[in-house]
Each structure stands twice: as structure tokens, then as C-alpha cells.
Design a protein around this motif. Structure first.
Motif, mmCIF file in Angstrom:
data_model
loop_
_atom_site.group_PDB
_atom_site.id
_atom_site.type_symbol
_atom_site.label_atom_id
_atom_site.label_comp_id
_atom_site.label_asym_id
_atom_site.label_seq_id
_atom_site.Cartn_x
_atom_site.Cartn_y
_atom_site.Cartn_z
ATOM 1 N N THR A 81 25.188 33.985 44.921
ATOM 2 C CA THR A 81 24.568 35.226 44.472
ATOM 3 C C THR A 81 23.101 35.015 44.113
ATOM 4 N N LYS B 211 34.142 47.459 43.028
ATOM 5 C CA LYS B 211 34.884 46.886 41.915
ATOM 6 C C LYS B 211 36.363 46.955 42.253
ATOM 7 N N LEU B 212 36.992 45.779 42.273
ATOM 8 C CA LEU B 212 38.432 45.705 42.495
ATOM 9 C C LEU B 212 39.105 45.870 41.143
ATOM 10 N N LEU C 298 35.880 40.644 32.661
ATOM 11 C CA LEU C 298 36.954 40.967 33.603
ATOM 12 C C LEU C 298 38.236 40.209 33.231
ATOM 13 N N ASP D 92 35.943 40.807 43.787
ATOM 14 C CA ASP D 92 36.693 40.367 42.600
ATOM 15 C C ASP D 92 35.796 40.327 41.375
ATOM 16 N N ALA D 93 34.584 39.803 41.553
ATOM 17 C CA ALA D 93 33.643 39.669 40.446
ATOM 18 C C ALA D 93 32.248 39.862 41.016
ATOM 19 N N SER D 94 31.879 41.119 41.120
ATOM 20 C CA SER D 94 30.637 41.469 41.787
ATOM 21 C C SER D 94 29.443 41.254 40.841
ATOM 22 N N ASP D 95 28.611 40.242 41.136
ATOM 23 C CA ASP D 95 27.545 39.860 40.210
ATOM 24 C C ASP D 95 26.139 40.246 40.665
ATOM 25 N N HIS E 184 29.751 38.811 32.377
ATOM 26 C CA HIS E 184 30.377 39.852 33.194
ATOM 27 C C HIS E 184 31.775 39.422 33.662
ATOM 28 N N ASP E 185 31.860 38.185 34.174
ATOM 29 C CA ASP E 185 33.138 37.692 34.692
ATOM 30 C C ASP E 185 34.127 37.456 33.557
ATOM 31 N N PHE F 22 25.964 36.538 34.440
ATOM 32 C CA PHE F 22 27.098 36.433 35.362
ATOM 33 C C PHE F 22 28.351 36.015 34.595
ATOM 34 N N LEU G 52 24.117 42.721 38.697
ATOM 35 C CA LEU G 52 23.584 42.325 37.389
ATOM 36 C C LEU G 52 22.105 41.980 37.489
ATOM 37 N N ILE G 53 21.658 41.534 38.646
ATOM 38 C CA ILE G 53 20.244 41.207 38.823
ATOM 39 C C ILE G 53 19.490 42.381 39.446
ATOM 40 N N ASP H 124 31.710 40.114 47.178
ATOM 41 C CA ASP H 124 32.541 39.443 46.187
ATOM 42 C C ASP H 124 33.138 40.532 45.295
#
Lengths: 284, 310
Positions: B16, B133-134, A198, B37-40, A194-195, A191, B43-44, B35
Motif C-alpha cells: 500500500t 469494505k468487506l 476491524l 479485507d483491510a482496505s488501507d 484501522h486494521d 494502517f 487512509l492516505i 485489499d
């Protein structure tokens, strides 16, 4: 010199780094630009004094002059003006204050009135730290003007540390754009990585030099570090995954206060940043 | 169809992680990662994309250099400082208000459409998922959240899901409102920190405003037991059932690194701490499921009553 502390999203430790760095140094200015959720003062505990009200110019329509031509309502891109059969209704909370409605009104029926959207506060004179923060009023959507007003209070004679808003939307870019150096706070987890990418993308788009602070270091894996090594991005500081630090945070105590050895580490980081910012942008 | 939204006053509380765990526990749920802005969540859950759609944002001004005479009127009227000295537009400053287009005496400025992000439909190992994704510097995130929820509802229909699990954005702003409106239940994830209780109160204010039944849980409750008790007292006073207290653990990160939910991690790696943690999450999920079906029963009962009365 202006140092922005940013991260792709909330909860990674921006405020922790901003506050502890500011407290470790002498004669700096700390600005809390996370105007939707200004948290720095939870750790500083100053009795803040209001110094400025931030306003947005919203339209006020004179019904005697209005000819109901509907130019204003059809011009407004934000649906802040709606035309009814006998009246133009205005919704100030949707208004961005562009002034277009008064420009297109042929009857001169629109006057722009300032509407408060936020407030700038500062720590009282004689406080150990020069601290300013902006707060966006609840229910308002215009963070950027509050951030801009806050930045007008920057004292160029001192280094400035800026706690940025989370995310990569407009408000963050407003902060990063004016910074000489950007510290990205992240964790080395999927996480976090990834962030971090961005936030890095945003910094790159604005051409601001970046360095990384690894928070909760030791937890997770080495993906952020491997990436930084490959890309030549300096890792400025590691804050370990330490229960004492987590507990102090939960109580609202900046950990440099209870763990003085960290003061040196933050001072050292500041020295590194000064060197790097000089090299990259030519500032002092 | 039932909808559960998971929110928290701020980021990093564990939304998340919990949403992912719930997705592996629930049978037959569709997922919505709001979310934007930062879609997590992807990832899982490693989604396989089946469809992408652009989300229109605010328009962007554009100056035709062949028509521009450099009179500077556009620079004077723009309140966002978006017209640069060389008469080009700073896309991060421009709000698409169109004032420059009417002010320009040469008609050199026009508005062009701009994309603010992408909404995506996918399939995961636990069911269909909508996410997004923004783009950097964009702000129309409430709109994109609405698009994600619409896509999730379509997927739920298509795959006959009885539940939509919504991973909410952080904060209490416009995107959060877009994520919780019309849901049947909201779970607020809280943390025992100085800002935790403050953020919880704001989140609860919001759900009360929309009259959505709300439950809460505390993550990392043992990092500050005194603050946890304060949160507990607030919940009791506000009539918010506190369904679980999750301990401070590195299991969530270990599972994340393996790209697994905590439930999967506990099953695969035979780690006793992980099994214990997974059991607390499982119990929390059972409580939530019960409440979701309770409100469902209430609703059908009141519907039945109405029918009988008519």
C-alpha cells in the motif's frame, strides 16, 4: 484456557507473538491455525509428522443411474455441478461439501466421496513444545474445515495458544469463537489502528475479551494507546521497533531464545491474561 | 488502457505504501484498492465518496419460529453446524447451501439475501479510486475484488485515465487471482525473511500461471542482506527483473502518520533521508512506467503486423 492471537491483517506480528509466548511458557500447546500460510514452524524447525488428513465430501455421479433431471446442478449454490446436454460435470474444488446434491437426487445416482483438502501435522513426541499445525492444500478454498479438525486436537488440560489466520473473514471467526481470550497484535500507525478496529469489531461480535500487544512500539503515534485507554482495553505488552528483533525475525529465530529477558515479559503477560480471562468469562 | 497490479505473498510488505507513492508519481492514473479485507489506501488518499454499491454474498438461512416444530432435522442435515440449539441460525457458520430448506418437513426454513460488503467509487487528490469494505465474517471477497476492478475501469473511462494502479490483497488465494487477471504487469513486493522468499515464489508461480509479465522489488533489503541475495538469485534464475532494493526506514511510517505518500512527505518536510528514499521509489516507478509503455509498444507493433498481414 484458549488464547487466540489475532490481528486485522497480515504482517503485524501474530506469529512472532504466538511463537515467543509459547516458548516462554512451560507445558502449553501451540496451534497454528493460519492454514493458508502456516508460518510458525519456520521459527520452530520441527520435523513435523502428519496425524490426520482433512477431507471434504464431494459428489460422484453414477452415469448409469443419472436421469439428467438436473436437480443437483440447479440446487448447488456454489456452481460445483454443471449440467451439460448429456452429462453432469462436477468441479470438486468449488464444492463446500454440503451434501445437498445427493439429498435432492431422485435416482440415488450421487455418492459422496472424501476428497483431501488439507492435512494436520504435529511436532514429534518428546519435542520441547506440543505443536500442531494445519495446512490447506494449494488451490483449495475451504479453510474452515481444516481449522475445525485442528481444534479437535486441543488438549484441555493445558493452556492453548492459537495463531489465527489474518483478516476478519470466516476462518478468523472460527478461531476467535472458541477462544477464552483474544490477543490483538497491532502497530500504532494509521494502517495498524484501522486494521485493529476491524479485528476488534470481530472480537466484539463474538463477545471474546481482548487485550493488545503493541508491536514496533515507538514507531508511529499514540492513537492505539489513546483508544485503548478510553475504551478500557488493556495493553498487555510492548515490543519495541528494534533492529535486532527484526533481524532475528528475518532469520527465523524466535527472539526469546536470543534475548532471555523477554521470557519474563511473556510470562508476565500470560499471568495478566489468566487474571483477565478469569474475571471476564469465569474460566480457570 | 494499461493495468499494473502490486502484490506480495503476504501482508505487511509495503504494497500500500508503494501504491500510494506511485499514485502521486503517475500522471493520469485511476486506483483500485483490491485489499477488500483491510482496505488501507483510503487512509492516505482521503477519498471523497461519489457512489456506493452493495455486493451480494452467499444467502443466509432463516427459520420461521411460527412454523418450526423443533424436530431438529435441520440441525442434523447441516454440515456446518450453523443451526443453533434454539433453532436460530449462526450467520458466521451458515454457508447458504439450502440443504435445511429442502430437509425441513414444515417448510419453515427459507434463504434470505445477504450483503457481503460495499464497493465504493471516490475521487482523491491523485485521481479517481475504487475501493471496498468487506463485512466481518464474510468470504465472497473474490467477487468484491471483481466489483472494485469493474468500478475502477468505469472511473478510468470516465476520467480518461491511461493507467489503473491496483493495490492487491495479500496471499495467493482467490482474491489475488481476481486482482491480477487481465493486468499488463505485476510488481511483487518481497522481504528478506525466512517466509519472504517462500511467499515470493508462490506469487511468481501465480503470475506465471496467468502469463503476466512480472517484476519484483525487495523492501527492507538491508535487514538481512544474505536473504536479499537469495531473493536476487531466485529472480535472476526465474527471469524476473529485480527493479529496486528499498532500505529499512521509519520514513514510510512517518509519512503514513502525516497521511501523506512518501513522495509528498519528502517534498514537504525537507528530511534528507526521506528525499533519498523518495528518489529510490521514483526510480522504481520510472522503470515500471518504461516497462508498461514497452509492452504497450510491443502490443501495438504486433497489432500493426497483424493488420498488415491481413
Amino acid at each position: 484456557m484458549r488464547i487466540a492471537i489475532a490481528s486485522g491483517k497480515g504482517g503485524t506480528g501474530k506469529t512472532t507473538v504466538a511463537v515467543n509466548l509459547a516458548l516462554a511458557l512451560e507445558d502449553v500447546q501451540l496451534l497454528d491455525c493460519d492454514v493458508e500460510e502456516p508460518n510458525c514452524n519456520l521459527f520452530l524447525g520441527f520435523e513435523l509428522e502428519p496425524v490426520e488428513e482433512v477431507n471434504c465430501l464431494v459428489p460422484e455421479i453414477d452415469p448409469d443411474r443419472c436421469t439428467l433431471c438436473r436437480n443437483c446442478a440447479s440446487f448447488c449454490k456454489y456452481n460445483a455441478l454443471v449440467s451439460l446436454p448429456k452429462k453432469i460435470l462436477s468441479f470438486p474444488s468449488l464444492c463446500h461439501g454440503c451434501g445437498g446434491c445427493s439429498l435432492v437426487c431422485p435416482a440415488g445416482a450421487i455418492e459422496e466421496k472424501p476428497e483431501p483438502i488439507g492435512v494436520i501435522k504435529k511436532a514429534p513426541c518428546g519435542s520441547p513444545l506440543t505443536f500442531l499445525c494445519g495446512t490447506l492444500n494449494i488451490g483449495k478454498a475451504m479453510a474452515t474445515p481444516v481449522i475445525r479438525s485442528l481444534q479437535n486436537h486441543i488438549d484441555e488440560s493445558k493452556p492453548v495458544i492459537i495463531d489465527s489466520p489474518p483478516g476478519t473473514a470466516c476462518p478468523v471467526l472460527e478461531v476467535m469463537e472458541c477462544a477464552d481470550y483474544c490477543v490483538l497484535v497491532t502497530e500504532s500507525t494509521p494502517f495498524g489502528f484501522h486494521d485493529f478496529l476491524l479485528a476488534l469489531e470481530a472480537a466484539k461480535a463474538l463477545n471474546v475479551p481482548v487485550g493488545v500487544v503493541l508491536n514496533r512500539d515507538g514507531l508511529g503515534d499514540s492513537r492505539v494507546e489513546d483508544f485503548c485507554r478510553a475504551e478500557g482495553i488493556p495493553v498487555l505488552l510492548r515490543i519495541p521497533d528494534d533492529r535486532t528483533i527484526a533481524r532475528l525475525y528475518s532469520e527465523g529465530i524466535p527472539f526469546v531464545k536470543e534475548m532471555p529477558e523477554w521470557k519474563k515479559k511473556f510470562e508476565h503477560m500470560f499471568g495478566t491474561i489468566k487474571g483477565l480471562a478469569c474475571k471476564n468469562t469465569g474460566v480457570q | 488502457m494499461r493495468q499494473l497490479a502490486i502484490i506480495s505473498g503476504k501482508g505487511g510488505c509495503g504494497k500500500t505504501t508503494l501504491t500510494a507513492a506511485f499514485s502521486s508519481l503517475s500522471e493520469n492514473a485511476a486506483l483500485a484498492d483490491c485489499d477488500v479485507d483491510a482496505s488501507d489506501l483510503p487512509l492516505i488518499l482521503k477519498p471523497q465518496v461519489i457512489n456506493r454499491e452493495n455486493c451480494p454474498g452467499l444467502e443466509l438461512a432463516s427459520i420461521d419460529p411460527n412454523l418450526c416444530t423443533g424436530c431438529s432435522i435441520c440441525r442434523e442435515v447441516c454440515r456446518f453446524g450453523a443451526v443453533l440449539e434454539n433453532f436460530t441460525i449462526n450467520p458466521y457458520g451458515c454457508e447458504g447451501c439450502a440443504v435445511c430448506t429442502v430437509a425441513c418437513p414444515e417448510n419453515a426454513v427459507s434463504l434470505v439475501p445477504r450483503v457481503s460488503g460495499q464497493a465504493v467509487s471516490s475521487i482523491t487528490r491523485f485521481g479517481p479510486m475504487a475501493h471496498a469494505k468487506l463485512d466481518i465474517g464474510e468470504e465472497a471477497s473474490g467477487k468484491l475484488v471483481n466489483m472494485v476492478r469493474k468500478k475502477a475501469a468505469e472511473l478510468a473511462d470516465q476520467y480518461c485515465c491511461k493507467l489503473i494502479l491496483i493495490d492487491g490483497p495479500p496471499g495467493t488465494g482467490c482474491p489475488v487471482m481476481a486482482a491480477i487477471t487481465g493486468t499488463d504487469l505485476v510488481l511483487v513486493v518481497s522481504e528478506p525473511t525466512v517466509s519472504g522468499l517462500h511467499d515470493l515464489k508462490r506469487a511468481v508461480e501465480l503470475t506465471a500461471h496467468f502469463k503476466i509479465p512480472t517484476v519484483a522489488c525487495i523492501n527492507r533489503y538491508d535487514i538481512n542482506k544474505k536473504k536479499s541475495l537469495e531473493i536476487e538469485a531466485f529472480c535472476r534464475e526465474a527471469g524476473i527483473p529485480l527493479l529496486a532494493c528499498l532500505p529499512y526506514t521509519d520514513i514510510t511510517t512517518k509519512a503514513m502518520v502525516k497521511e501523506e505518500t512518501v513522495i509528498e512527505y519528502a517534498a514537504h518536510w525537507m528530511d534528507s533521508g526521506a528525499v533519498e528514499f523518495a528518489n529510490i521509489v521514483r526510480k522504481l516507478w520510472e522503470e515500471i512506467e518504461m516497462r508498461l509503455s514497452e509492452s504497450f509498444e510491443k502490443e501495438t507493433c504486433s497489432r500493426a503486423l497483424k493488420i498488415r498481414k491481413s
